[in-house]
Design a protein around this motif. Structure first.
Motif, PDB file in Angstrom:
ATOM      1  N   PHE A 195      76.659  39.685 122.595  1.00 45.72           N
ATOM      2  CA  PHE A 195      75.773  40.442 123.678  1.00 45.72           C
ATOM      3  C   PHE A 195      74.513  40.512 123.529  1.00 45.72           C
ATOM      4  CE2 PHE A 195      80.371  41.605 124.414  1.00 45.72           C
ATOM      5  CZ  PHE A 195      80.281  41.645 125.753  1.00 45.72           C
ATOM      6  N   GLY A 196      73.856  40.739 122.211  1.00 44.58           N
ATOM      7  CA  GLY A 196      72.542  40.586 121.738  1.00 44.58           C
ATOM      8  C   GLY A 196      72.054  39.510 122.501  1.00 44.58           C
ATOM      9  N   GLY A 197      72.488  38.318 121.952  1.00 46.41           N
ATOM     10  CA  GLY A 197      72.043  36.988 122.585  1.00 46.41           C
ATOM     11  C   GLY A 197      71.746  36.926 123.992  1.00 46.41           C
ATOM     12  N   LEU A 198      72.648  37.659 124.898  1.00 41.67           N
ATOM     13  CA  LEU A 198      72.385  37.339 126.288  1.00 41.67           C
ATOM     14  C   LEU A 198      71.345  38.391 126.837  1.00 41.67           C
ATOM     15  CD1 LEU A 198      76.029  36.510 127.535  1.00 41.67           C
ATOM     16  CD2 LEU A 198      74.182  35.208 127.078  1.00 41.67           C
ATOM     17  N   ASP A 199      70.833  39.433 125.931  1.00 43.66           N
ATOM     18  CA  ASP A 199      70.027  40.539 126.359  1.00 43.66           C
ATOM     19  C   ASP A 199      68.587  40.151 125.981  1.00 43.66           C
ATOM     20  OD1 ASP A 199      69.059  42.985 127.214  1.00 43.66           O
ATOM     21  OD2 ASP A 199      69.208  43.927 125.008  1.00 43.66           O
ATOM     22  N   ILE A 238      77.031  27.896 131.097  1.00 43.16           N
ATOM     23  CA  ILE A 238      75.920  27.780 130.265  1.00 43.16           C
ATOM     24  C   ILE A 238      75.455  29.085 129.390  1.00 43.16           C
ATOM     25  CG2 ILE A 238      73.239  27.761 130.342  1.00 43.16           C
ATOM     26  CD1 ILE A 238      73.542  26.046 132.863  1.00 43.16           C
ATOM     27  N   LEU A 239      75.921  30.250 130.097  1.00 39.20           N
ATOM     28  CA  LEU A 239      75.563  31.476 129.319  1.00 39.20           C
ATOM     29  C   LEU A 239      76.635  31.615 128.264  1.00 39.20           C
ATOM     30  CD1 LEU A 239      74.449  33.571 132.359  1.00 39.20           C
ATOM     31  CD2 LEU A 239      72.830  32.449 130.407  1.00 39.20           C
ATOM     32  N   ILE A 240      77.988  31.471 128.498  1.00 41.96           N
ATOM     33  CA  ILE A 240      79.061  31.662 127.491  1.00 41.96           C
ATOM     34  C   ILE A 240      78.585  30.618 126.081  1.00 41.96           C
ATOM     35  CG2 ILE A 240      80.688  29.941 128.183  1.00 41.96           C
ATOM     36  CD1 ILE A 240      82.733  32.234 127.321  1.00 41.96           C
ATOM     37  N   VAL A 292      82.829  23.521 124.015  1.00 43.15           N
ATOM     38  CA  VAL A 292      81.958  23.973 123.064  1.00 43.15           C
ATOM     39  C   VAL A 292      81.853  25.210 122.466  1.00 43.15           C
ATOM     40  CG1 VAL A 292      79.316  23.678 122.571  1.00 43.15           C
ATOM     41  CG2 VAL A 292      80.592  21.656 123.632  1.00 43.15           C
ATOM     42  N   PHE A 293      81.817  26.113 123.469  1.00 41.77           N
ATOM     43  CA  PHE A 293      81.703  27.567 123.273  1.00 41.77           C
ATOM     44  C   PHE A 293      82.927  27.914 122.354  1.00 41.77           C
ATOM     45  CE2 PHE A 293      84.792  28.021 126.567  1.00 41.77           C
ATOM     46  CZ  PHE A 293      85.560  29.254 126.409  1.00 41.77           C
ATOM     47  N   LEU A 294      84.372  27.433 122.400  1.00 44.32           N
ATOM     48  CA  LEU A 294      85.314  27.748 121.545  1.00 44.32           C
ATOM     49  C   LEU A 294      84.911  27.069 120.038  1.00 44.32           C
ATOM     50  CD1 LEU A 294      88.440  27.421 123.721  1.00 44.32           C
ATOM     51  CD2 LEU A 294      87.399  29.430 122.807  1.00 44.32           C
ATOM     52  N   VAL A 295      84.462  25.806 120.218  1.00 47.14           N
ATOM     53  CA  VAL A 295      84.211  25.314 118.994  1.00 47.14           C
ATOM     54  C   VAL A 295      83.064  26.393 118.011  1.00 47.14           C
ATOM     55  CG1 VAL A 295      82.711  23.490 117.849  1.00 47.14           C
ATOM     56  CG2 VAL A 295      84.241  22.963 119.723  1.00 47.14           C
ATOM     57  N   PHE A 296      82.041  26.720 118.726  1.00 47.37           N
ATOM     58  CA  PHE A 296      81.095  27.805 118.110  1.00 47.37           C
ATOM     59  C   PHE A 296      81.712  28.939 117.770  1.00 47.37           C
ATOM     60  CE2 PHE A 296      77.197  26.107 120.648  1.00 47.37           C
ATOM     61  CZ  PHE A 296      77.366  24.908 119.795  1.00 47.37           C
ATOM     62  N   TYR A 339      65.552  38.900 129.335  1.00 47.41           N
ATOM     63  CA  TYR A 339      65.175  38.956 130.494  1.00 47.41           C
ATOM     64  C   TYR A 339      64.920  37.523 130.987  1.00 47.41           C
ATOM     65  CZ  TYR A 339      62.210  39.599 134.839  1.00 47.41           C
ATOM     66  OH  TYR A 339      61.655  39.327 136.118  1.00 47.41           O
ATOM     67  N   ALA A 340      64.301  36.513 130.408  1.00 49.09           N
ATOM     68  CA  ALA A 340      64.218  35.131 130.685  1.00 49.09           C
ATOM     69  C   ALA A 340      65.224  34.591 131.163  1.00 49.09           C
ATOM     70  CB  ALA A 340      63.281  34.500 129.531  1.00 49.09           C
ATOM     71  N   LEU A 341      66.410  34.896 130.422  1.00 48.78           N
ATOM     72  CA  LEU A 341      67.924  34.153 130.797  1.00 48.78           C
ATOM     73  C   LEU A 341      68.205  34.286 132.194  1.00 48.78           C
ATOM     74  CD1 LEU A 341      69.938  34.958 127.748  1.00 48.78           C
ATOM     75  CD2 LEU A 341      69.136  32.665 128.435  1.00 48.78           C
ATOM     76  N   LEU A 342      67.695  35.187 132.918  1.00 51.92           N
ATOM     77  CA  LEU A 342      67.828  35.392 134.231  1.00 51.92           C
ATOM     78  C   LEU A 342      67.428  34.215 135.071  1.00 51.92           C
ATOM     79  CD1 LEU A 342      67.364  39.071 135.078  1.00 51.92           C
ATOM     80  CD2 LEU A 342      69.491  38.011 135.065  1.00 51.92           C
ATOM     81  N   ALA A 343      66.588  33.495 134.768  1.00 52.96           N
ATOM     82  CA  ALA A 343      65.866  32.336 135.392  1.00 52.96           C
ATOM     83  C   ALA A 343      66.826  31.266 135.418  1.00 52.96           C
ATOM     84  CB  ALA A 343      64.620  31.854 134.727  1.00 52.96           C
ATOM     85  N   ILE A 344      67.951  31.129 134.627  1.00 50.15           N
ATOM     86  CA  ILE A 344      69.094  30.150 134.515  1.00 50.15           C
ATOM     87  C   ILE A 344      69.909  30.251 135.669  1.00 50.15           C
ATOM     88  CG2 ILE A 344      71.079  29.182 133.456  1.00 50.15           C
ATOM     89  CD1 ILE A 344      69.565  29.809 130.657  1.00 50.15           C
ATOM     90  N   PRO A 345      70.551  31.405 135.789  1.00 55.13           N
ATOM     91  CA  PRO A 345      71.234  31.499 137.274  1.00 55.13           C
ATOM     92  C   PRO A 345      70.521  31.288 138.416  1.00 55.13           C
ATOM     93  CG  PRO A 345      71.312  33.330 136.061  1.00 55.13           C
ATOM     94  CD  PRO A 345      70.584  32.619 135.357  1.00 55.13           C
ATOM     95  N   PHE A 346      69.381  31.706 138.575  1.00 55.70           N
ATOM     96  CA  PHE A 346      68.574  31.535 139.764  1.00 55.70           C
ATOM     97  C   PHE A 346      68.302  29.906 140.104  1.00 55.70           C
ATOM     98  CE2 PHE A 346      66.599  35.995 138.965  1.00 55.70           C
ATOM     99  CZ  PHE A 346      67.387  36.706 140.112  1.00 55.70           C
ATOM    100  N   PHE A 347      67.858  29.407 139.176  1.00 55.14           N
ATOM    101  CA  PHE A 347      67.712  27.901 139.311  1.00 55.14           C
ATOM    102  C   PHE A 347      68.852  26.899 139.695  1.00 55.14           C
ATOM    103  CE2 PHE A 347      63.284  28.824 137.004  1.00 55.14           C
ATOM    104  CZ  PHE A 347      62.499  28.281 138.106  1.00 55.14           C
ATOM    105  N   VAL A 348      69.991  27.458 138.857  1.00 50.50           N
ATOM    106  CA  VAL A 348      71.128  26.728 139.185  1.00 50.50           C
ATOM    107  C   VAL A 348      71.551  27.044 140.717  1.00 50.50           C
ATOM    108  CG1 VAL A 348      73.640  26.910 138.817  1.00 50.50           C
ATOM    109  CG2 VAL A 348      72.155  26.960 137.004  1.00 50.50           C
ATOM    110  N   PHE A 349      71.377  28.424 140.954  1.00 48.20           N
ATOM    111  CA  PHE A 349      71.799  28.642 142.466  1.00 48.20           C
ATOM    112  C   PHE A 349      70.941  27.847 143.281  1.00 48.20           C
ATOM    113  CE2 PHE A 349      72.003  32.161 146.024  1.00 48.20           C
ATOM    114  CZ  PHE A 349      72.941  31.628 146.601  1.00 48.20           C
TER     115      PHE A 349
END
Length: 423
Positions: free
Chosen positions: A47-51, A277-279, A19-23, A53-63
């Motif tokens: 890179f701006g799309g990843l900047d 997820i993040l890519i 999917v990420f390559l499709v985009f 703070y709330a996105l940090l919740a994703i790796p935490f809950f995945v972990f």
């Protein structure tokens, strides 16, 4: 632009492109051949799309979900659900739905629930008379609840894409998730009664008490995590970090089922999944940026207004579109692409954006187990060994049940808005 951003992605998806390559391919083609944009804009917007703070919740809950599976916390939750159901027709299937709901309230990951349930309950379901197809379909479908019940990674992404309160979205997901679980459980009880599927042992207070004691610290995890968010003690991102620390402390020092090597292994798995997820988040942010700068959302709003659709008809159309797209796109991709386009239209028609977020999430949760590309189907296939066509048949009854639940959730906004009204 229609060719590069609509037709080209569909062709790439049809041949199995990630999917990420499709985009990224669609965006690069648009920037090279359609719009006079400098190539450096692609990197800057990604890179701006990843900047955020709330996105940090994703790796935490995945972990946290990986720690739960690695340490055996998921098994304790499964055993607790089985002990609490008691003697009802098809009780093992009902326990499967209950266990999936409990696992989702900790990890927010549909894939983690399907993997845990498949390894533990699939052989028991087959032995109890469910049949291989129905057992596999139940396991794949029950994981859909985990995307809706908080903490939900999909809702975090919707909150970012639609600029809505994540705590409100979490609270709004509670009753719809319980409705989905109740309707699945009711269908299983009906099938168990109609086909005389034997129930497990009757409810025994001693067994239930022992299972509750064994799972006590695991059951407290969502209470602490969600309670902390709703009481304002920490943000969803900080709650994800707390969930990881809590899981490690409980697994290492209370249950003593995890070593440092296990933590490192779980961290590696979580890093891989978080990266996937993040890519997608980064790639989808570029498509959203191009559509926004070219005025596509405004054009769609004007087109919808010209059709003079009322809110109820618009929601019906959205449900059909998202159910179809959910068969081909994962929830992360679909939310990041469609939320910026659809939310302004929903607001213009007087639809609450929190309620609309729940509708989107439930739609895409159903897409997780619908053919041909539902991710839960592939996970269930790997842990059960069933061929894909058997799982396709197995999930169809549960698809119908959850589509009915979706219609109730869509046209009864109070289900989504009652609990979060005070936040």
């Amino acid at each position: 632009m229609i060719v590069s951003l609509a037709i080209l992605p569909l062709l790439l998806l049809a041949v199995g492109t990630p999917v990420f390559l499709v985009f990224l391919t669609a965006v690069a083609a648009t920037m090279m051949f359609v719009l006079p944009l400098p190539p450096v804009a692609l990197q800057q917007v990604m890179f701006g799309g990843l900047d955020n703070y709330a996105l940090l919740a994703i790796p935490f809950f995945v972990f946290a979900g990986e720690l739960m599976n690695t340490s055996g916390i998921a098994i304790r939750l499964i055993n607790w659900a089985m002990a609490m159901v008691g003697r009802v027709p098809g009780s093992l299937g009902v326990a499967t739905v209950g266990a999936s709901t409990a696992i989702g309230a900790i990890s927010g990951s549909s894939v983690a629930a399907v993997a845990a349930l498949g390894k533990t309950l699939y052989p028991k379901l087959v032995a109890s008379g469910y049949g291989r197809e129905r057992a596999g379909g139940l396991i794949a479908a029950s994981g859909a609840i985990d995307i809706v019940i908080p903490p939900s990674i999909a809702m975090i992404l919707y909150g970012l894409a639609a600029e809505q309160s994540i705590p409100k979205l979490f609270m709004a997901g509670v009753l719809p998730a319980l409705l989905m679980a109740a309707m699945m459980g009711g269908y299983i009880i009906f099938v168990g009664w109609r086909e005389s599927i034997p129930s497990e042992a009757s409810f025994e207070p001693r067994v239930a008490w022992q299972a509750t004691r064994d799972a006590f610290w695991a059951l407290l995890m969502p209470v602490f995590v969600l309670g902390g968010i709703y009481l304002g003690l920490f943000s969803p991102t900080e709650a994800g970090g707390f969930a990881c620390v809590y899981a490690i402390v409980v697994a290492m020092f209370i249950y003593r089922t995890m070593t440092l090597r296990d933590i490192i292994h779980a961290a590696g798995n979580a890093a891989m999944l978080s990266g996937q997820i993040l890519i997608i988040v980064a790639a989808a942010s570029v498509i959203t940026w191009i559509l926004t700068t070219q005025g596509v959302p405004q054009a769609i709003i004007e087109w919808i207004n010209a059709l003079q659709l009322d809110a109820l008809t618009f929601l019906l159309v959205v449900n059909v579109v998202l159910l179809v797209m959910g068969c081909f796109l994962d929830p992360t991709s679909a939310i990041l692409v469609f939320a910026p386009l659809l939310v302004p239209i929903a607001i213009s028609l007087g639809i609450d954006p929190i309620h609309f977020g729940i509708i989107m999430t439930v739609n895409l949760a159903i897409g997780m187990f619908t053919p041909p590309f539902g991710l839960n189907i592939f996970v269930a296939q790997s842990v059960t060994g069933l061929p894909a066509h058997s799982l396709y048949r197995g999930v169809m009854p549960f698809t119908i049940v959850l589509v009915l639940a979706l219609l109730i959730i869509t046209y009864m906004p109070a289900l989504s808005l009652t609990l979060g009204s005070g936040l």
